[in-house]
Design a protein around this motif. Structure first.
Motif: not given
Length: 311
Positions: A211, A213-214, A235
């Motif tokens: 992820d 966005t982390q 990913t």
């Protein structure tokens, strides 16, 4: 008379700890291990092979609760039962057959990281230290009295595989150091306060999905924790799956941070922007397609996902 033991073991810790018992003069009457799974990447040593070299009988039961296994253990009349990275919980009725106790080697500093894959979880959570613990087996997993521990450092760029190598040595050292007193009935049995620890379950390949966005440190910890020979952090982008095999957390300002979260390509390499704006330099990116993996260059990556390059 030599103390007699039955050893449940697998993986590198199983190999090294079995060898310690033999070097210390323990009579290993039986080794219980696992059949290698053909779908698993077997990158570790074989307990069965070590046992065969020493003429020790080996069995590979699928069910640790089976009457056949209980009968085999009972017939061997063990003083001790040892479990070294054996993947099943052993029932208390089986443990009770060891007249002088049953002991397990766990890959963490108990009571922290009880349960499955403790080394990987320690890296995921950014720990700076882990280790190996020999403890008494009980009905609850990794909950028995602590016999001995050996710590090892986790450096900022260590992968879980590198840490596991250290834990294997720590397990060997722990057993070598405490075994004489354990065999003499003089080893300490220290409290294992599980209220101050933690328990974690197993991990699946899907748990390696990134992820972006982390925060970058959190993403980097995941990449380190599941890097090969583990399944890897991955990913999906542009209909393609990419696995980050090697990376390095970039110093603030070292790479562009004004791009959206995710993978990007420049003339000099591939990098990722994370949710906190910090970047990760990707040193090895593998394209996974039709059951195979190939390492991709920045140019090949840009072509695959038809993304612009940044200088």
């Amino acid at each position: 008379m030599k103390p007699r033991a039955i050893v449940f073991a697998y993986h590198n810790v199983g190999v090294r700890c079995l060898q310690v018992l033999l070097a210390r003069g323990v009579d290993v009457a039986l080794v219980v291990t696992h059949e290698d799974n053909p779908t698993e990447n077997i990158w570790f040593g074989s307990v069965a092979a070590v046992a065969a070299e020493h003429g020790i009988p080996v069995i590979t039961p699928s069910d640790p609760k089976s009457p056949e296994l209980r009968a085999a253990v009972s017939a061997a009349r063990p003083d001790f039962i040892f479990s070294f990275y054996y993947r099943h919980m052993l029932p208390v009725e089986l443990l009770a057959l060891a007249t002088r106790g049953a002991y397990n080697m766990h890959g963490s500093l108990l009571p922290k990281y009880r349960g499955r894959v403790p080394t990987n979880w320690a890296v995921i959570h950014g720990e700076t230290e882990t280790g190996a613990t020999l403890h008494e087996m009980a009905a609850r997993p990794d909950a028995g009295a602590i016999i001995a521990q050996t710590p090892v450092p986790i450096l900022p760029d260590d992968t879980a595989a590198q840490v596991f190598d250290k834990v294997t040595v720590a397990a060997e050292q722990t057993l070598w150091r405490v075994l004489p007193s354990l065999l003499a009935g003089e080893a300490p049995h220290l409290p294992n306060d599980i209220s101050h620890g933690s328990y974690y379950g197993g991990r699946k390949p899907e748990d390696g999905r990134i992820d972006w966005t982390q925060p970058a440190q959190q993403v980097y910890n995941l990449i380190r924790a599941v890097a090969p020979p583990y399944p890897g952090a991955f990913t999906d982008l542009g209909g393609h799956r990419f696995m980050v095999a090697r990376a390095r957390l970039a110093a603030p300002g070292a790479l562009r941070s004004d791009l959206p979260a995710g993978l990007h390509v420049s003339d000099n390499g591939i990098f990722a922007i994370c949710g906190d704006g910090r970047a990760i330099a990707i040193h090895e990116l593998r394209h996974q397609h039709d059951g195979s993996e190939t390492v991709v260059t920045p140019a090949e990556f840009a072509q695959l996902i038809q993304t612009p390059r940044y200088s």
